[in-house]
Design a protein around this motif. Sequence first.
Motif, PDB file in Angstrom:
ATOM      1  N   ASN A  91       0.813  -1.207   0.000  1.00  0.00           N
ATOM      2  CA  ASN A  91       0.000   0.000   0.000  1.00  0.00           C
ATOM      3  C   ASN A  91       0.850   1.261   0.000  1.00  0.00           C
ATOM      4  O   ASN A  91       0.449   2.281  -0.572  1.00  0.00           O
ATOM      5  N   GLU A 428     -11.245   1.417  -9.547  1.00  0.00           N
ATOM      6  CA  GLU A 428     -10.540   0.163  -9.294  1.00  0.00           C
ATOM      7  C   GLU A 428     -10.683  -0.787 -10.470  1.00  0.00           C
ATOM      8  O   GLU A 428     -11.643  -0.705 -11.248  1.00  0.00           O
ATOM      9  N   SER A 459      -6.408   0.541  -5.921  1.00  0.00           N
ATOM     10  CA  SER A 459      -7.103   1.811  -5.702  1.00  0.00           C
ATOM     11  C   SER A 459      -7.091   2.273  -4.251  1.00  0.00           C
ATOM     12  O   SER A 459      -7.168   3.472  -3.999  1.00  0.00           O
ATOM     13  N   VAL A 460      -7.001   1.361  -3.286  1.00  0.00           N
ATOM     14  CA  VAL A 460      -7.016   1.798  -1.881  1.00  0.00           C
ATOM     15  C   VAL A 460      -5.779   2.645  -1.592  1.00  0.00           C
ATOM     16  O   VAL A 460      -5.862   3.776  -1.104  1.00  0.00           O
ATOM     17  N   THR A 463      -5.752   5.857  -3.778  1.00  0.00           N
ATOM     18  CA  THR A 463      -6.663   6.869  -3.239  1.00  0.00           C
ATOM     19  C   THR A 463      -6.014   7.618  -2.086  1.00  0.00           C
ATOM     20  O   THR A 463      -6.093   8.849  -1.991  1.00  0.00           O
ATOM     21  N   ILE A 479     -14.729   1.073  -5.669  1.00  0.00           N
ATOM     22  CA  ILE A 479     -13.917  -0.106  -5.387  1.00  0.00           C
ATOM     23  C   ILE A 479     -14.823  -1.320  -5.221  1.00  0.00           C
ATOM     24  O   ILE A 479     -15.813  -1.267  -4.482  1.00  0.00           O
ATOM     25  N   PHE A 484     -11.100  -4.690  -2.621  1.00  0.00           N
ATOM     26  CA  PHE A 484     -10.956  -4.076  -1.303  1.00  0.00           C
ATOM     27  C   PHE A 484     -10.349  -5.048  -0.300  1.00  0.00           C
ATOM     28  O   PHE A 484      -9.552  -4.651   0.569  1.00  0.00           O
ATOM     29  N   THR A 487      -6.383  -4.921   0.037  1.00  0.00           N
ATOM     30  CA  THR A 487      -5.597  -3.800   0.565  1.00  0.00           C
ATOM     31  C   THR A 487      -6.370  -2.935   1.552  1.00  0.00           C
ATOM     32  O   THR A 487      -6.033  -1.765   1.761  1.00  0.00           O
ATOM     33  N   ALA A 488      -7.378  -3.485   2.213  1.00  0.00           N
ATOM     34  CA  ALA A 488      -8.305  -2.688   3.022  1.00  0.00           C
ATOM     35  C   ALA A 488      -7.640  -1.941   4.173  1.00  0.00           C
ATOM     36  O   ALA A 488      -8.146  -0.901   4.617  1.00  0.00           O
ATOM     37  N   ILE A 491      -7.265   2.082   4.907  1.00  0.00           N
ATOM     38  CA  ILE A 491      -8.327   2.988   5.362  1.00  0.00           C
ATOM     39  C   ILE A 491      -7.850   3.648   6.657  1.00  0.00           C
ATOM     40  O   ILE A 491      -8.105   4.825   6.924  1.00  0.00           O
ATOM     41  N   ILE A 503     -15.737   6.790  -0.409  1.00  0.00           N
ATOM     42  CA  ILE A 503     -15.492   5.462  -0.993  1.00  0.00           C
ATOM     43  C   ILE A 503     -16.824   4.752  -1.192  1.00  0.00           C
ATOM     44  O   ILE A 503     -17.590   4.577  -0.235  1.00  0.00           O
TER      45      ILE A 503
END
Length: 604
Positions: A91, A428, A459-460, A463, A479, A484, A487-488, A491, A503
């Motif tokens: 990430n 995403e 995209s996580v 973003t 997403i 998600f 790579t959640a 957040i 999101i």
Amino acid sequence: MDFKMGGIDTCKPLNNEIANLPTTNAVTMQTPTVPLFNSPDSTLGRHLARRLVQIGITDVFSVPGDFNLTLLDHLVAEPELNLIGCCNELNAGYAADGYARARGVGACVVTFTVGGLSVLNAIAGAYSENLPLICIVGGPNSNDHGTNRILHHTIGLPDFSQELRCFQTVTCHQAVVNNLEDAHELIDTAISTSLKESKPVYISIGCNLPGIPHPTFSRDPVPFVLSPRLSNTMGLEAAVEAAAEFLNKAVKPVLVAGPKMRVAKACDAFVELADGCGYAVAGMPSAKGFVPEHHPHFIGTYWGAVSTAFCAEIVESADAYLFAGPIFNDYSSVGYSLLLKKEKAIIVQPDRVTVGNGPAFGCVLMRDFLSALAKRLKHNPTSYENYHRIYVPEGHPLKCEPKEALRVNVLFQHIQNMLSGDSAVIAETGDSWFNCQKLKLPQGCGYEFQMQYGSIGWSVGATLGYAQAAPEKRVIACIGDGSFQVTAQDISTMLRCGQRTIIFLINNGGYTIEVEIHDGPYNVIKNWNYTGLVDAIHNGEGKCWTTKVYCEEELVEAIETANGAKKDCLCFIEVIVHKDDTSKELLEWGSRVSAANSRPPNPQ
């Protein structure tokens, strides 16, 4: 005492261009205070921190590890640099990628091998997208190189070059700093190469070196003056003459923008050409956002069988087309099914022009070529007039019944209404590619997605990085649930940074894009309580608001809240949709890509 020096413009790139490096204007700078040799400031760590600030980086994404801790101390000590700790190296790399898209260059710092090999996938993605990215690794103690010692964070061999060898194929330059004598040169060469080539670079710095004073670091780094790349004047004139003759005799020529316009810094020149010639103007999917969609002759996205309505018909029926910076891969060509003919095409790459089946002209920069060509073409609006004749305004999604299950096309109708020049869209990998592609971008609205590399979960982190680089914009990220889950965690970092992204988590129970290419039980994922997960990550720290929507009424209420009472919060809206609710474009695209993937071997 003042002196003049060419410098790097560290402002946010215009027209989504990467690393704007003006070379014609000089800037007046005060002579910096020179630290004395052997002062605590005359160090490699300070030099690197100042150099990053100088090229426009104010945020560095990192994951600490024992080999990079001393270096991180020096980055933290730099008052103009903000060190952002991420939840994992992947990430951190994705965040640097997103940051580079908005700011022009990005940077991440990880530890040796375990961190380096974790971030490698993100660096490969940045390489494929032509993004300048400085990947810094805290390496082993300089005394351990060349010995027979075995170190932790390695595969158990005394050869420490494994990480370097992995990075050699996904970076344009590598620097391993093991002593202070040449550290200044190695670091500056790597960073300047990243800016010139618009690609990632790898810098490994021995863990015992960042804090040691050395005379080469006894003053602030002198700003780079990067020599401009120049077109071959004779080649440029010949290319323009050949292209003008080719296009001026065509009846209904068109222009198509491609993704390499960004690395060529040719977006403005392309618009100048479009204004001058009057042709219909389209964009390839991975060039969305590079051409202003409010341009009077813009006809949409050219993506073969899944193009914007009436766009493919105009492009493929043209008797001449100019593609600026195209990439024709299996995804952008919809499984190699584009109905284009080489003899009708002018292909303009960042430093090369090919007219039809020939001739070809090298050492011709795209921006110079497009700008010069604009002055040589006859005004010919035929292709746009043809488009205007056949164009039928698109319909609207069927109106939902009260409390009817929410449909994806209704969701994106409402997302369209949210867009403004103060927003940016991150799409995403997945069906969001196709749904976001249909959004009409207002002037100034940013747009990013990763089409060439197509790494789910990108995209996580992207973003996080984009929002940090462009705090004036409110990022809207679309997403899928499968992506998600990869790579959640970051957040968490968005909340620590006080970001106010919206999101939309599209929960349809699986890897929808892969279902349409080739279905199987492996495309079904375990459902999560996504809002519950984000609430747990929030844990009462920072500004966060979550909601789950099942119908249009709830969606409208959620958007009103996100834009109203919760406009200063990170807003996480989980959208529940049917597992088979996909765009018609994905259905068509998936079947064609599947056919390309399943071609039998050629006879031997």
